[in-house]
Design a protein around this motif. Structure first.
Motif, PDB file in Angstrom:
ATOM      1  N   VAL A  66     -44.450  51.637   5.252  1.00 34.69           N
ATOM      2  CA  VAL A  66     -43.063  51.176   5.202  1.00 34.69           C
ATOM      3  C   VAL A  66     -42.785  50.486   3.867  1.00 34.69           C
ATOM      4  O   VAL A  66     -41.773  50.743   3.207  1.00 34.69           O
ATOM      5  N   CYS A  67     -43.702  49.610   3.451  1.00 31.06           N
ATOM      6  CA  CYS A  67     -43.515  48.890   2.193  1.00 31.06           C
ATOM      7  C   CYS A  67     -43.590  49.817   0.988  1.00 31.06           C
ATOM      8  O   CYS A  67     -42.874  49.615  -0.005  1.00 31.06           O
ATOM      9  N   VAL A  68     -44.430  50.855   1.040  1.00 32.58           N
ATOM     10  CA  VAL A  68     -44.535  51.813  -0.060  1.00 32.58           C
ATOM     11  C   VAL A  68     -43.224  52.572  -0.235  1.00 32.58           C
ATOM     12  O   VAL A  68     -42.757  52.798  -1.354  1.00 32.58           O
ATOM     13  N   VAL A  69     -42.606  52.978   0.887  1.00 30.37           N
ATOM     14  CA  VAL A  69     -41.319  53.678   0.815  1.00 30.37           C
ATOM     15  C   VAL A  69     -40.283  52.812   0.111  1.00 30.37           C
ATOM     16  O   VAL A  69     -39.557  53.274  -0.784  1.00 30.37           O
ATOM     17  N   LEU A  70     -40.207  51.545   0.484  1.00 30.86           N
ATOM     18  CA  LEU A  70     -39.232  50.634  -0.123  1.00 30.86           C
ATOM     19  C   LEU A  70     -39.549  50.393  -1.597  1.00 30.86           C
ATOM     20  O   LEU A  70     -38.648  50.338  -2.436  1.00 30.86           O
ATOM     21  N   ALA A  71     -40.831  50.250  -1.927  1.00 27.29           N
ATOM     22  CA  ALA A  71     -41.225  50.019  -3.322  1.00 27.29           C
ATOM     23  C   ALA A  71     -40.879  51.234  -4.186  1.00 27.29           C
ATOM     24  O   ALA A  71     -40.426  51.083  -5.329  1.00 27.29           O
ATOM     25  N   ASN A  72     -41.079  52.438  -3.656  1.00 26.03           N
ATOM     26  CA  ASN A  72     -40.772  53.652  -4.412  1.00 26.03           C
ATOM     27  C   ASN A  72     -39.277  53.815  -4.661  1.00 26.03           C
ATOM     28  O   ASN A  72     -38.866  54.505  -5.597  1.00 26.03           O
ATOM     29  N   LEU A  73     -38.465  53.173  -3.817  1.00 24.37           N
ATOM     30  CA  LEU A  73     -37.015  53.202  -4.010  1.00 24.37           C
ATOM     31  C   LEU A  73     -36.544  52.048  -4.894  1.00 24.37           C
ATOM     32  O   LEU A  73     -35.346  51.820  -5.042  1.00 24.37           O
ATOM     33  N   HIS A  74     -37.502  51.311  -5.447  1.00 20.34           N
ATOM     34  CA  HIS A  74     -37.222  50.179  -6.339  1.00 20.34           C
ATOM     35  C   HIS A  74     -36.552  49.017  -5.604  1.00 20.34           C
ATOM     36  O   HIS A  74     -35.629  48.393  -6.107  1.00 20.34           O
ATOM     37  N   ASN A 108     -24.593  54.699   1.343  1.00 13.96           N
ATOM     38  CA  ASN A 108     -25.412  55.861   0.987  1.00 13.96           C
ATOM     39  C   ASN A 108     -26.872  55.461   0.775  1.00 13.96           C
ATOM     40  O   ASN A 108     -27.795  56.162   1.205  1.00 13.96           O
ATOM     41  N   ARG A 109     -27.085  54.322   0.118  1.00 12.34           N
ATOM     42  CA  ARG A 109     -28.452  53.849  -0.104  1.00 12.34           C
ATOM     43  C   ARG A 109     -29.107  53.439   1.208  1.00 12.34           C
ATOM     44  O   ARG A 109     -30.283  53.717   1.441  1.00 12.34           O
ATOM     45  N   LEU A 110     -28.348  52.789   2.069  1.00  9.05           N
ATOM     46  CA  LEU A 110     -28.884  52.391   3.372  1.00  9.05           C
ATOM     47  C   LEU A 110     -29.228  53.617   4.216  1.00  9.05           C
ATOM     48  O   LEU A 110     -30.235  53.634   4.930  1.00  9.05           O
ATOM     49  N   SER A 111     -28.392  54.649   4.114  1.00  8.51           N
ATOM     50  CA  SER A 111     -28.657  55.889   4.849  1.00  8.51           C
ATOM     51  C   SER A 111     -29.935  56.547   4.359  1.00  8.51           C
ATOM     52  O   SER A 111     -30.722  57.082   5.156  1.00  8.51           O
ATOM     53  N   LYS A 112     -30.169  56.504   3.048  1.00  9.62           N
ATOM     54  CA  LYS A 112     -31.399  57.073   2.477  1.00  9.62           C
ATOM     55  C   LYS A 112     -32.619  56.318   2.966  1.00  9.62           C
ATOM     56  O   LYS A 112     -33.656  56.926   3.307  1.00  9.62           O
ATOM     57  N   ILE A 113     -32.517  54.983   3.001  1.00 10.68           N
ATOM     58  CA  ILE A 113     -33.626  54.165   3.497  1.00 10.68           C
ATOM     59  C   ILE A 113     -33.955  54.536   4.939  1.00 10.68           C
ATOM     60  O   ILE A 113     -35.124  54.724   5.309  1.00 10.68           O
ATOM     61  N   LYS A 114     -32.916  54.651   5.743  1.00  5.64           N
ATOM     62  CA  LYS A 114     -33.116  54.967   7.166  1.00  5.64           C
ATOM     63  C   LYS A 114     -33.769  56.332   7.336  1.00  5.64           C
ATOM     64  O   LYS A 114     -34.673  56.513   8.160  1.00  5.64           O
ATOM     65  N   GLU A 115     -33.330  57.296   6.545  1.00  4.74           N
ATOM     66  CA  GLU A 115     -33.890  58.653   6.628  1.00  4.74           C
ATOM     67  C   GLU A 115     -35.375  58.659   6.293  1.00  4.74           C
ATOM     68  O   GLU A 115     -36.188  59.254   7.021  1.00  4.74           O
ATOM     69  N   LEU A 116     -35.752  57.985   5.200  1.00  5.54           N
ATOM     70  CA  LEU A 116     -37.146  57.993   4.774  1.00  5.54           C
ATOM     71  C   LEU A 116     -38.049  57.219   5.738  1.00  5.54           C
ATOM     72  O   LEU A 116     -39.172  57.639   6.021  1.00  5.54           O
ATOM     73  N   LEU A 117     -37.552  56.083   6.240  1.00  3.37           N
ATOM     74  CA  LEU A 117     -38.371  55.303   7.169  1.00  3.37           C
ATOM     75  C   LEU A 117     -38.508  56.001   8.519  1.00  3.37           C
ATOM     76  O   LEU A 117     -39.532  55.868   9.188  1.00  3.37           O
ATOM     77  N   CYS A 118     -37.490  56.751   8.900  1.00  8.95           N
ATOM     78  CA  CYS A 118     -37.609  57.554  10.128  1.00  8.95           C
ATOM     79  C   CYS A 118     -38.706  58.600   9.968  1.00  8.95           C
ATOM     80  O   CYS A 118     -39.442  58.902  10.913  1.00  8.95           O
ATOM     81  N   ASN A 119     -38.832  59.144   8.753  1.00  5.67           N
ATOM     82  CA  ASN A 119     -39.903  60.115   8.496  1.00  5.67           C
ATOM     83  C   ASN A 119     -41.276  59.464   8.629  1.00  5.67           C
ATOM     84  O   ASN A 119     -42.237  60.099   9.081  1.00  5.67           O
ATOM     85  N   VAL A 120     -41.378  58.185   8.224  1.00  2.00           N
ATOM     86  CA  VAL A 120     -42.647  57.462   8.381  1.00  2.00           C
ATOM     87  C   VAL A 120     -43.000  57.340   9.858  1.00  2.00           C
ATOM     88  O   VAL A 120     -44.134  57.587  10.267  1.00  2.00           O
ATOM     89  N   LEU A 121     -42.007  56.971  10.675  1.00  2.00           N
ATOM     90  CA  LEU A 121     -42.255  56.817  12.111  1.00  2.00           C
ATOM     91  C   LEU A 121     -42.505  58.155  12.789  1.00  2.00           C
ATOM     92  O   LEU A 121     -43.210  58.237  13.790  1.00  2.00           O
TER      93      LEU A 121
END
Length: 224
Positions: A66-74, A108-121
């Motif tokens: 989860v933290c890696v996804v957020l870090a990669n999005l800066h 749009n940025r929040l939607s991207k975060i949600k999409e990527l974190l859903c992929n993690v789960l």
């Protein structure tokens, strides 16, 4: 008034006046109530960061991913905490925009975060019991919120089903007595000791719409 009986790491009474003065000073400086909740332990105003909550099947490295996804999005992870129980995990993460240090409000940025974190789960192939939100209650203690997430997930029911065929003597023993002269009810529980047992007990009673006046816990080598 809250009264705490404090001992040192060896279980002895604290007699060092320097330590006592330090504790007193820290408690006096940290004591704060509404509306000034910025210094309250575990509580942060949401205008300064973006909170996200996750709930799903536990696995090694989940919080790291989860933290890696957020870090990669800066994005900058301000703090993160995970609770696990019965193969389930609850995660609360607070993060900010790395360039501005502020919360993220762009849909749009929040939607991207949600999409990527859903992929993690989705890595657990457990979409039916996976939950995620970007808008938890405005002011909540982080540990209190984690307890609420786990309780809403009904993680404890998995234990009840697993223990149906086991010896009932190992299960918690709870008694409820009315104290008429003091106009309240006394609940006594004996169970295996574990971290946050008293915290979870109080939170559960509050979630059931009861007011807790005070509570005491005594622990032995294995029992509380």
């Amino acid at each position: 008034m809250d009264v705490f009986n404090v001992v040192d790491g060896d279980g002895n009474k604290i007699r060092d006046k320097g330590v006592i003065n330090y504790i007193t000073k820290k408690l006096e400086s940290d004591a704060s109530f509404m509306p000034s909740m910025r210094r309250t332990v575990g509580v942060m105003p949401f205008e300064h960061h973006t909170p996200i909550e996750l709930c799903g099947t536990d696995r090694p490295g989940l919080l790291f991913e989860v933290c890696v996804v957020l870090a990669n999005l800066h994005y900058n992870v301000v703090n993160a905490e995970i609770w696990t129980h019965n193969a389930r995990a609850a995660v609360v993460v607070h993060f900010t925009d790395d360039s501005t240090g502020c919360a993220i409000e762009d849909p749009n940025r929040l939607s991207k975060i949600k999409e990527l974190l859903c992929n993690v789960l989705k890595g657990n192939n457990d979409l039916k019991t996976t939950k995620m939100t970007l808008s938890p209650p405005r002011f909540t203690y982080r540990e209190r919120r984690l307890h609420q997430i786990m309780f809403a997930d009904r993680d404890y029911q998995r234990v009840e089903r697993a223990e149906l065929g086991k010896d009932k003597s190992s299960r918690p023993h709870v008694t409820v007595l009315d104290c008429i002269e003091k106009d309240y009810t006394v609940i006594t529980m004996r169970s295996k000791d574990r971290p946050k047992l008293l915290f979870d007990t109080v939170c559960t009673l509050i979630d059931m719409q009861y007011v807790v006046f005070h509570g005491v816990v005594h622990t032995g080598r294995m029992e509380a």
